[in-house]
Design a protein around this motif. Sequence first.
Motif: not given
Length: 296
Positions: A21-31, A52-57, A235-240, A10-14
Motif C-alpha cells: 500500500g505504501r509503495a503504491t501510494a508513493l508511486r502514484f504520488a511521484r506520477a 510524499i511531497e507536501a500538499g500531494r497526499a 506497485a509497478r504492476a498496479v500502475q501497469r 486522485l488515487v485512494v489506497v487502502t
Amino acid sequence: MKLNSIRPRLVVVTGAGSGIGRATALRFARAGAYVVASDVDLTAAKATVDLIEAGRASAARLDVTDAEAWVAFATEVRVAHGVPDVLVNNAGIAVSGAFVDLTPADWDKQLAVNLFGVVHGCRTFGRQMIDAGKRGHIVNIASAAAFTPTPVMSAYSVSKAGVKMLTECLRLEFGPKGIGVSAICPGVINTNIGEHAELVGVDPELVARGKEFTRRLQAVAARLPFDPLAPDQVARAVQRAVRYDLAVVPVRPEAWLGYALLRIAPGVNRRMTQPFSIDLLQRWAARAPRPSAGPG
C-alpha cells in the motif's frame, strides 16, 4: 495492449501504512496524483503521507471491515477532493493453519478484511464513479494464492480467490460504464503481513521463532542492491494494470508459474505446494533461531 485513457489525478489506497500500500501510494504520488492514504493505523498512514511531497497526499483512518465507515470515508473523499480516478483495495491480513483447527471466528476475521473489505470498497467508490459518469479504475490486490492452492492457507486462499473472481465479475458489469477493474496477484513479497499473521494450531513459541527468522531474511533481502521481494514490484504492476486496463496481473516468477500451470497443467498446479503442510511448517519453525532479546 490497449492504452487506457485514464490519467490518475486522485488515487485512494487502502492499507497504505506499509508494504504494498505504501509503495503504491508513493508511486502514484511521484506520477503526479494526489493520494488519499488510508489505513486502520492512522499513524502508519500519516507516516506514508510524510514521505510524499507536501500538499500531494492526506491520511485517513479506515477499518475496511466496516461498511458504514466505507460510506463515510467515500463521502469525505468526494467532498474534500472529488471522485477518485483510481481506487486500490490493498488492505489484507493472513490467517493460516490446518483447516480443522480454523474456527468460524478465524474464517470471519479473514474474509471480513480480505474479501468483504474489497467488496465494500468496490461498492462505495464504484457507485461514486458510476454516478459521476466518469472513467475510473479499481485495482484489487489478490494473491498468487488465488489460483495456486496450499494445504495450510485455506482461508487466505479462499479470500483471495474471491477477490479475483469478484474482479472478473465487476469487469463485465463496470466495463460498459467506463470503469476498469484489475486483480493483482503477487507471489512472495517483503511486507509485514507475515509479521501480523495468525498461525492457528501451532505452538506460539514456534510461531515467534519462525517470524524472527523471516524478519532476518527480509533484512538481508532489503540490503541487496536490488531487493528481489520489494513491494514496489507490485506497485509497478498496479500502475501497469491501470494504464493498460489489465484483468489479472501476476507478480514475481512463482506467481507467473502458478498462473501458467493453472492453464496448461492444472493437476501439477494443484499438487506443487502439497509438501508445505502444517507439520513441515512446525519442523521449519523449530529449526529457526530463537527470537533475540534485542537488536541483533
